[in-house]
Write a protein that holds these residues in place. Structure first.
Motif, PDB file in Angstrom:
ATOM      1  N   GLU A  27      48.813   0.936 -42.147  1.00 57.07           N
ATOM      2  CA  GLU A  27      49.971   0.689 -43.101  1.00 57.07           C
ATOM      3  C   GLU A  27      50.467  -0.678 -42.887  1.00 57.07           C
ATOM      4  O   GLU A  27      50.814  -1.413 -44.052  1.00 57.07           O
ATOM      5  CB  GLU A  27      50.843   1.624 -42.832  1.00 57.07           C
ATOM      6  CG  GLU A  27      52.370   1.586 -43.792  1.00 57.07           C
ATOM      7  CD  GLU A  27      53.541   2.624 -43.156  1.00 57.07           C
ATOM      8  OE1 GLU A  27      54.654   2.353 -43.764  1.00 57.07           O
ATOM      9  OE2 GLU A  27      53.322   3.378 -42.257  1.00 57.07           O
ATOM     10  N   GLN A  28      50.421  -1.233 -41.817  1.00 58.99           N
ATOM     11  CA  GLN A  28      50.717  -2.616 -41.601  1.00 58.99           C
ATOM     12  C   GLN A  28      49.757  -3.730 -42.515  1.00 58.99           C
ATOM     13  O   GLN A  28      49.977  -4.563 -42.910  1.00 58.99           O
ATOM     14  CB  GLN A  28      50.863  -2.850 -40.208  1.00 58.99           C
ATOM     15  CG  GLN A  28      52.235  -2.233 -39.589  1.00 58.99           C
ATOM     16  CD  GLN A  28      53.333  -2.367 -40.121  1.00 58.99           C
ATOM     17  OE1 GLN A  28      53.854  -3.076 -40.562  1.00 58.99           O
ATOM     18  NE2 GLN A  28      54.055  -1.054 -40.489  1.00 58.99           N
ATOM     19  N   LYS A  29      48.547  -3.368 -42.473  1.00 61.88           N
ATOM     20  CA  LYS A  29      47.350  -4.137 -42.957  1.00 61.88           C
ATOM     21  C   LYS A  29      47.691  -4.137 -44.553  1.00 61.88           C
ATOM     22  O   LYS A  29      47.590  -4.851 -44.984  1.00 61.88           O
ATOM     23  CB  LYS A  29      45.929  -3.525 -42.810  1.00 61.88           C
ATOM     24  CG  LYS A  29      45.156  -4.222 -43.114  1.00 61.88           C
ATOM     25  CD  LYS A  29      43.751  -3.708 -42.545  1.00 61.88           C
ATOM     26  CE  LYS A  29      42.471  -4.773 -43.170  1.00 61.88           C
ATOM     27  NZ  LYS A  29      41.234  -4.165 -42.858  1.00 61.88           N
ATOM     28  N   LYS A  30      48.074  -2.865 -45.023  1.00 57.17           N
ATOM     29  CA  LYS A  30      48.315  -2.613 -46.478  1.00 57.17           C
ATOM     30  C   LYS A  30      49.491  -3.545 -46.820  1.00 57.17           C
ATOM     31  O   LYS A  30      49.424  -4.134 -47.903  1.00 57.17           O
ATOM     32  CB  LYS A  30      48.410  -1.289 -46.833  1.00 57.17           C
ATOM     33  CG  LYS A  30      48.647  -0.949 -48.238  1.00 57.17           C
ATOM     34  CD  LYS A  30      48.964   0.453 -48.475  1.00 57.17           C
ATOM     35  CE  LYS A  30      49.334   0.732 -50.037  1.00 57.17           C
ATOM     36  NZ  LYS A  30      49.499   2.395 -50.144  1.00 57.17           N
ATOM     37  N   ASN A  31      50.335  -3.454 -46.000  1.00 56.58           N
ATOM     38  CA  ASN A  31      51.685  -4.430 -46.207  1.00 56.58           C
ATOM     39  C   ASN A  31      51.551  -5.825 -45.921  1.00 56.58           C
ATOM     40  O   ASN A  31      52.472  -6.786 -46.019  1.00 56.58           O
ATOM     41  CB  ASN A  31      52.834  -3.836 -45.587  1.00 56.58           C
ATOM     42  CG  ASN A  31      53.326  -2.477 -45.839  1.00 56.58           C
ATOM     43  OD1 ASN A  31      52.857  -1.893 -47.083  1.00 56.58           O
ATOM     44  ND2 ASN A  31      53.833  -1.448 -44.894  1.00 56.58           N
ATOM     45  N   GLY A  32      50.248  -6.321 -45.315  1.00 58.42           N
ATOM     46  CA  GLY A  32      50.172  -7.679 -45.156  1.00 58.42           C
ATOM     47  C   GLY A  32      50.611  -8.227 -43.784  1.00 58.42           C
ATOM     48  O   GLY A  32      50.507  -9.351 -43.524  1.00 58.42           O
ATOM     49  N   ARG A  33      51.040  -7.260 -42.940  1.00 54.52           N
ATOM     50  CA  ARG A  33      51.532  -7.841 -41.582  1.00 54.52           C
ATOM     51  C   ARG A  33      50.265  -7.863 -40.548  1.00 54.52           C
ATOM     52  O   ARG A  33      50.420  -8.265 -39.551  1.00 54.52           O
ATOM     53  CB  ARG A  33      52.607  -6.829 -41.173  1.00 54.52           C
ATOM     54  CG  ARG A  33      53.745  -6.869 -41.998  1.00 54.52           C
ATOM     55  CD  ARG A  33      55.191  -7.037 -41.506  1.00 54.52           C
ATOM     56  NE  ARG A  33      55.599  -5.465 -40.653  1.00 54.52           N
ATOM     57  CZ  ARG A  33      56.371  -4.848 -40.313  1.00 54.52           C
ATOM     58  NH1 ARG A  33      57.281  -6.130 -39.832  1.00 54.52           N
ATOM     59  NH2 ARG A  33      56.734  -3.829 -39.836  1.00 54.52           N
ATOM     60  N   ILE A  34      49.439  -6.972 -40.801  1.00 47.31           N
ATOM     61  CA  ILE A  34      48.111  -7.302 -40.302  1.00 47.31           C
ATOM     62  C   ILE A  34      46.932  -7.903 -41.139  1.00 47.31           C
ATOM     63  O   ILE A  34      46.722  -7.052 -42.211  1.00 47.31           O
ATOM     64  CB  ILE A  34      47.650  -6.172 -39.468  1.00 47.31           C
ATOM     65  CG1 ILE A  34      48.480  -5.669 -38.385  1.00 47.31           C
ATOM     66  CG2 ILE A  34      46.114  -6.319 -38.812  1.00 47.31           C
ATOM     67  CD1 ILE A  34      48.239  -4.163 -37.938  1.00 47.31           C
ATOM     68  N   LYS A  35      46.304  -9.024 -40.975  1.00 42.95           N
ATOM     69  CA  LYS A  35      45.166  -9.419 -41.811  1.00 42.95           C
ATOM     70  C   LYS A  35      43.944  -8.762 -41.581  1.00 42.95           C
ATOM     71  O   LYS A  35      43.128  -8.267 -42.763  1.00 42.95           O
ATOM     72  CB  LYS A  35      45.193 -10.727 -41.848  1.00 42.95           C
ATOM     73  CG  LYS A  35      46.342 -11.677 -41.925  1.00 42.95           C
ATOM     74  CD  LYS A  35      46.952 -11.317 -43.419  1.00 42.95           C
ATOM     75  CE  LYS A  35      48.084 -12.046 -43.981  1.00 42.95           C
ATOM     76  NZ  LYS A  35      48.517 -11.879 -45.392  1.00 42.95           N
ATOM     77  N   HIS A  36      43.693  -8.552 -40.287  1.00 42.80           N
ATOM     78  CA  HIS A  36      42.338  -7.974 -39.717  1.00 42.80           C
ATOM     79  C   HIS A  36      42.496  -7.366 -38.535  1.00 42.80           C
ATOM     80  O   HIS A  36      43.095  -7.484 -37.604  1.00 42.80           O
ATOM     81  CB  HIS A  36      41.204  -9.230 -39.564  1.00 42.80           C
ATOM     82  CG  HIS A  36      41.104 -10.201 -40.502  1.00 42.80           C
ATOM     83  ND1 HIS A  36      40.210  -9.938 -41.616  1.00 42.80           N
ATOM     84  CD2 HIS A  36      41.490 -11.398 -41.090  1.00 42.80           C
ATOM     85  CE1 HIS A  36      40.417 -10.752 -42.678  1.00 42.80           C
ATOM     86  NE2 HIS A  36      41.040 -11.734 -42.295  1.00 42.80           N
ATOM     87  N   LEU A  37      41.851  -6.191 -38.657  1.00 44.11           N
ATOM     88  CA  LEU A  37      42.142  -5.143 -37.568  1.00 44.11           C
ATOM     89  C   LEU A  37      40.907  -4.975 -36.785  1.00 44.11           C
ATOM     90  O   LEU A  37      39.794  -4.638 -37.205  1.00 44.11           O
ATOM     91  CB  LEU A  37      42.506  -3.655 -38.278  1.00 44.11           C
ATOM     92  CG  LEU A  37      42.719  -2.536 -37.198  1.00 44.11           C
ATOM     93  CD1 LEU A  37      44.044  -2.913 -36.382  1.00 44.11           C
ATOM     94  CD2 LEU A  37      43.199  -1.386 -37.922  1.00 44.11           C
ATOM     95  N   GLY A  38      41.121  -4.896 -35.206  1.00 45.46           N
ATOM     96  CA  GLY A  38      39.778  -4.775 -34.430  1.00 45.46           C
ATOM     97  C   GLY A  38      40.267  -4.086 -33.284  1.00 45.46           C
ATOM     98  O   GLY A  38      41.390  -3.435 -33.165  1.00 45.46           O
ATOM     99  N   PHE A  39      39.256  -4.070 -32.479  1.00 41.85           N
ATOM    100  CA  PHE A  39      39.510  -3.316 -30.849  1.00 41.85           C
ATOM    101  C   PHE A  39      38.983  -4.035 -29.924  1.00 41.85           C
ATOM    102  O   PHE A  39      38.150  -4.812 -29.918  1.00 41.85           O
ATOM    103  CB  PHE A  39      39.263  -1.619 -31.066  1.00 41.85           C
ATOM    104  CG  PHE A  39      37.739  -1.644 -31.015  1.00 41.85           C
ATOM    105  CD1 PHE A  39      37.032  -1.041 -29.895  1.00 41.85           C
ATOM    106  CD2 PHE A  39      36.980  -2.063 -32.136  1.00 41.85           C
ATOM    107  CE1 PHE A  39      35.769  -0.938 -29.961  1.00 41.85           C
ATOM    108  CE2 PHE A  39      35.601  -1.789 -32.149  1.00 41.85           C
ATOM    109  CZ  PHE A  39      35.034  -1.188 -30.988  1.00 41.85           C
ATOM    110  N   SER A  40      39.596  -3.927 -28.638  1.00 38.85           N
ATOM    111  CA  SER A  40      39.062  -4.507 -27.490  1.00 38.85           C
ATOM    112  C   SER A  40      38.720  -3.316 -26.443  1.00 38.85           C
ATOM    113  O   SER A  40      39.422  -2.295 -26.642  1.00 38.85           O
ATOM    114  CB  SER A  40      40.121  -5.161 -26.786  1.00 38.85           C
ATOM    115  OG  SER A  40      41.066  -4.759 -26.209  1.00 38.85           O
TER     116      SER A  40
END
Length: 377
Positions: free
Chosen positions: A140-153
């Motif tokens: 949802e935050q990615k859709k709203n532009g508050r996360i540009k790219h999502l990943g994981f460690s």
């Protein structure tokens, strides 16, 4: 500075990890803001555009310092990464409030890169449990532009990574792994890279110098390095090893002082990956040395924030490893003897709270008991 292409971006191959910033009087929670600012200013002027912080770094103060210092630069001039702190299972229901607080602490309208942090055996079930709504909120935050790219460690084993990817893989744009020549086989880094590659996911590297430990190479390792590349530093070998892994885009280095920063930036001024012979030989020597039996602590300090006895756990593990690998000697007993009695291994109560958040899955309570018995104190 070397740059790597990621989608429509050019990322500095060297990223500044903000887990080991300069501190005051050795207190991990007290960042020396002036020295940290001097380092970040130098990094910005010399082409570093990737900055990596997290909720738990420096007892929560790393994000504050990142926000304070980086916010004086134009937002488009750097890439900022932070992470959801699922290494602590009690945070799982708090994704909304934690993310909102991170935006505030970092003084940013968005994160260029945001990670589901430290996926491993003790939290994979919670991470995959839809009742916590972690992925839903981050998407949802990615859709709203508050996360540009999502990943994981990830610090977990291959099975953990496979489980995570089967559920979340289609949403992951990058993966952060612990990779270095010591862990290429010791912690199955090679197999993990190959698995991530099958998913078409680019790789970010954490712990490239294993918390600084690879800077103190053995005599055998140093002799090999000197013979093959007389003009390359020991630290340079660690980075040249990673430059030979084609899947790697960003190499995060947790630099603690200006000297380390300048050395690393100089190394990354040119791409000089190890050739096949150098690569295979350094791994072979590392494999021999890991058989001695040291514990894979990277001094991340997650453990210390959960220890009711406030023991200096990374320091004690380092002394334990030194004592084990050297077969005894006077250094560990001397160092332990100089510590306050309530900070020694014998003061561990075996509650295992530290083990619940250890990315390396070290049996710390067992180590403390063994070390105390070895030292007789």
């Amino acid at each position: 500075m070397i740059y790597k292409d990621f989608q429509d971006m050019k990322l500095s191959n060297l990223g500044l990890g903000m887990m080991r910033l300069p501190t005051i009087d050795g207190d991990d929670a007290r960042i020396d803001d002036a020295k940290a600012e001097e380092m970040i200013d130098y990094a910005m002027k010399n082409g570093v555009n990737y900055y990596d912080t997290a909720w738990g770094y420096h007892s929560g103060n790393s994000e504050l310092v990142a926000g304070k210092i980086l916010s004086k630069y134009p937002r488009e001039s750097y890439y900022l990464a932070s992470k959801f702190p699922g290494y602590d299972n009690s945070n799982m229901p708090k994704v909304k409030e934690i993310f909102a607080k991170q935006i505030e602490k970092c003084q940013t309208p968005y994160f260029d890169f945001y990670l589901i942090h430290n996926v491993y055996e003790s939290n994979i079930d919670d991470y995959l449990d839809p009742k916590f709504g972690i992925l839903d909120h981050l998407l949802e935050q990615k859709k709203n532009g508050r996360i540009k790219h999502l990943g994981f460690s990830v610090h977990g084993d291959l099975n953990v990574i496979k489980r995570f990817l089967e559920v979340y893989g289609k949403h992951m744009e990058f993966c952060q792994l612990q990779i270095n020549y010591m862990d290429w086989h010791f912690q199955e880094a090679q197999a993990k890279v190959e698995l991530i590659q099958k998913w078409g996911i680019p790789v970010w590297v954490m712990e490239p110098v294993r918390g600084g430990k690879l800077a103190s190479a053995s005599e055998k390792m140093k002799n090999f390095m000197q013979k093959m590349r007389p003009d390359e530093s020991v630290v340079g070998w660690a980075f040249r090893f990673l430059q030979a892994v084609p899947e790697v885009k960003v190499i995060l280095s947790g630099m603690s002082n200006m000297e380390q920063l300048k050395e690393n930036i100089a190394i990354f001024s040119e791409n000089k990956p190890l050739n096949d012979e150098e690569f295979n030989q350094i791994v072979a020597i590392a494999d021999e040395e890991t058989k001695i039996g040291g514990l894979p602590c990277t001094a991340c300090h997650y453990c210390t924030s959960h220890c009711p006895q406030e023991l200096p756990i990374p320091e004690l593990i380092a002394l334990y490893n030194e004592h084990k690998i050297t077969g005894g000697g006077f250094l560990a007993p001397m160092s332990i003897g100089s510590m306050p009695e309530n900070k020694r291994p014998a003061n561990c109560i075996g509650c295992e709270s530290c083990e619940q958040v250890c990315p390396q899955q070290i049996k710390i309570s067992e180590m403390m008991k063994e070390f105390s018995e070895m030292l007789g104190m």
